[in-house]
Write an enzyme that holds these catalytic residues in place. Structure first.
Site, PDB file in Angstrom:
ATOM      1  N   THR A  48      96.211  -0.398  50.576  1.00 46.49           N
ATOM      2  CA  THR A  48      96.924  -0.398  49.300  1.00 46.49           C
ATOM      3  C   THR A  48      97.274  -1.815  48.870  1.00 46.49           C
ATOM      4  O   THR A  48      97.066  -2.202  47.715  1.00 46.49           O
ATOM      5  CB  THR A  48      98.210   0.436  49.408  1.00 46.49           C
ATOM      6  OG1 THR A  48      97.889   1.750  49.833  1.00 46.49           O
ATOM      7  CG2 THR A  48      98.931   0.495  48.070  1.00 46.49           C
ATOM      8  N   TYR A 111      95.832  12.677  44.160  1.00 45.16           N
ATOM      9  CA  TYR A 111      95.561  13.371  42.894  1.00 45.16           C
ATOM     10  C   TYR A 111      95.145  14.824  43.106  1.00 45.16           C
ATOM     11  O   TYR A 111      95.664  15.727  42.458  1.00 45.16           O
ATOM     12  CB  TYR A 111      94.499  12.646  42.046  1.00 45.16           C
ATOM     13  CG  TYR A 111      94.367  13.237  40.660  1.00 45.16           C
ATOM     14  CD1 TYR A 111      95.329  12.976  39.701  1.00 45.16           C
ATOM     15  CD2 TYR A 111      93.311  14.067  40.340  1.00 45.16           C
ATOM     16  CE1 TYR A 111      95.235  13.540  38.434  1.00 45.16           C
ATOM     17  CE2 TYR A 111      93.209  14.636  39.084  1.00 45.16           C
ATOM     18  CZ  TYR A 111      94.172  14.378  38.131  1.00 45.16           C
ATOM     19  OH  TYR A 111      94.075  14.928  36.874  1.00 45.16           O
ATOM     20  N   TYR A 137      97.131   7.892  57.133  1.00 43.39           N
ATOM     21  CA  TYR A 137      98.123   7.166  56.340  1.00 43.39           C
ATOM     22  C   TYR A 137      98.814   8.153  55.406  1.00 43.39           C
ATOM     23  O   TYR A 137      98.178   8.750  54.536  1.00 43.39           O
ATOM     24  CB  TYR A 137      97.422   6.052  55.551  1.00 43.39           C
ATOM     25  CG  TYR A 137      98.305   5.199  54.661  1.00 43.39           C
ATOM     26  CD1 TYR A 137      99.696   5.172  54.793  1.00 43.39           C
ATOM     27  CD2 TYR A 137      97.744   4.406  53.669  1.00 43.39           C
ATOM     28  CE1 TYR A 137     100.491   4.390  53.972  1.00 43.39           C
ATOM     29  CE2 TYR A 137      98.525   3.613  52.837  1.00 43.39           C
ATOM     30  CZ  TYR A 137      99.886   3.620  52.988  1.00 43.39           C
ATOM     31  OH  TYR A 137     100.667   2.841  52.166  1.00 43.39           O
ATOM     32  N   ARG A 142     102.774   7.749  46.598  1.00 44.96           N
ATOM     33  CA  ARG A 142     101.562   7.361  45.879  1.00 44.96           C
ATOM     34  C   ARG A 142     100.561   8.515  45.746  1.00 44.96           C
ATOM     35  O   ARG A 142      99.801   8.564  44.789  1.00 44.96           O
ATOM     36  CB  ARG A 142     100.870   6.186  46.588  1.00 44.96           C
ATOM     37  CG  ARG A 142     101.537   4.836  46.331  1.00 44.96           C
ATOM     38  CD  ARG A 142     100.741   3.716  46.990  1.00 44.96           C
ATOM     39  NE  ARG A 142     101.313   2.407  46.710  1.00 44.96           N
ATOM     40  CZ  ARG A 142     100.944   1.598  45.728  1.00 44.96           C
ATOM     41  NH1 ARG A 142      99.998   1.973  44.900  1.00 44.96           N
ATOM     42  NH2 ARG A 142     101.517   0.424  45.559  1.00 44.96           N
ATOM     43  N   LYS A 165     100.077   5.989  60.052  1.00 43.84           N
ATOM     44  CA  LYS A 165     100.961   5.066  59.360  1.00 43.84           C
ATOM     45  C   LYS A 165     101.852   5.939  58.487  1.00 43.84           C
ATOM     46  O   LYS A 165     101.391   6.525  57.503  1.00 43.84           O
ATOM     47  CB  LYS A 165     100.176   4.069  58.508  1.00 43.84           C
ATOM     48  CG  LYS A 165     101.065   3.151  57.668  1.00 43.84           C
ATOM     49  CD  LYS A 165     100.247   2.294  56.714  1.00 43.84           C
ATOM     50  CE  LYS A 165     101.157   1.441  55.823  1.00 43.84           C
ATOM     51  NZ  LYS A 165     100.392   0.658  54.819  1.00 43.84           N
ATOM     52  N   ILE A 207     102.765  -1.489  60.021  1.00 47.28           N
ATOM     53  CA  ILE A 207     101.727  -2.060  59.159  1.00 47.28           C
ATOM     54  C   ILE A 207     102.472  -2.615  57.953  1.00 47.28           C
ATOM     55  O   ILE A 207     103.035  -1.866  57.153  1.00 47.28           O
ATOM     56  CB  ILE A 207     100.668  -1.019  58.783  1.00 47.28           C
ATOM     57  CG1 ILE A 207      99.946  -0.545  60.060  1.00 47.28           C
ATOM     58  CG2 ILE A 207      99.669  -1.604  57.784  1.00 47.28           C
ATOM     59  CD1 ILE A 207      98.904   0.529  59.839  1.00 47.28           C
TER      60      ILE A 207
END
Length: 296
Positions: A48, A111, A137, A142, A165, A207
């Protein structure tokens, strides 16, 4: 016991762009050296913070290739290969594998908003297709999808899904995941403001976005916690809490790139649709950097 990809702090490294918003490979190599010389334990590219959503296939492959070559085995290299099309994720992951990365960072599909069962099938299909260790992740702010602890339990049974993560900010869910998965799933913190807490609870590291500007500090917070020095880890976490927050006062990686420009390690502005931080965010970033003596 599964393979641990790294312990400590991995830098979620920015992708530097020149004035034409083309990838600046010389700057990337300088940033990699800066990270490794200052305590970073692993490098994450095309995540990202690396603006993976705006990189085309050729650029992504070239960035990974350049990073693996320049790191030259000094620390593990982890490539972001996630997406919302399972077939495309497999294709990107196989490409990264062929370039010699040490592990794959694969974000939940965004999405589409798939179900928990969909997550299991998505990661299961990828796991069957690749050989490198996979770090899941989870960043629901997001993606619109949150991995539940019970789903982590199922994912942890897949041989090459070795870690996650976790960036949902839910420490209660984190502890439940650790209880359910035990040694079958390593946990990495995905939020710099929770690095010490994750490591003290049994996580393997962070991270980090903070590492882009303060790699030694980001490393030391986690190292102290992993060494069992809770007091020092907490003190460091609180010392840099405002800095961690300022790097998320606007959409990542806009703030960290702006901070880097002020500190003399300019990596260009973000690619559209991201741009520069708002004036209010810029003021916050400047004020925090001055407080910590990072700029005059």
């Amino acid at each position: 016991m599964k393979q641990t990809v790294f312990k400590g702090t991995a830098c979620a490294i920015v992708t530097p762009f020149n004035e034409n918003r083309k990838v600046d490979y010389k700057a990337l190599k300088r940033q990699i050296d800066f990270q490794i010389d200052n305590g970073t334990d692993a490098i994450v590219v095309c995540g990202t913070t690396g603006e993976s959503a705006t990189l085309d296939t050729r650029e992504r492959r070239q960035i990974i290739k350049a990073t693996v070559r320049h790191v030259d085995g000094r620390v593990p290299v982890i490539a972001g290969t996630g997406g919302n099309n399972t077939r495309d994720v497999i294709k990107k992951s196989l490409s990264a594998e062929s370039l010699g990365v040490d592990a794959l960072l694969i974000v939940t599909p965004y999405y589409n908003k798939c179900s928990q069962e969909g997550l299991v099938e998505h990661y299961g299909c990828i796991s069957e297709s690749v050989t490198k260790p996979i770090i899941v992740y989870n960043v629901p702010s997001r993606t619109g999808v949150d991995i539940k602890p019970e789903t982590y339990k199922r994912l942890s049974q897949l041989d090459n899904i070795v870690a996650t993560k976790e960036a949902n900010g839910d420490l209660s869910a984190l502890m439940k995941t650790m209880m359910l998965c035990g040694g079958d799933l390593d946990i990495y913190c995905g939020n710099d403001d929770q690095s010490a807490a994750f490591a003290l609870l049994g996580g393997k590291g962070t991270i980090s976005v903070l590492s882009n500007i303060m790699p030694q500090a980001a490393h030391d917070i986690v190292a102290a916690a992993l060494d069992g020095d809770a007091g020092y880890a907490a003190a460091l976490q609180l010392r840099y809490l405002d800095l961690c927050s300022s790097l998320f006062c606007d959409v990542n990686p806009m703030p960290v790139k702006y901070a880097m420009s002020l500190m003399g390690t300019d990596s260009g502005i973000c690619r559209l649709p991201l741009t520069r931080p708002s004036d209010a965010a810029k003021a916050t970033i400047c004020r925090t950097l001055r407080y910590h003596g990072l700029i005059e």
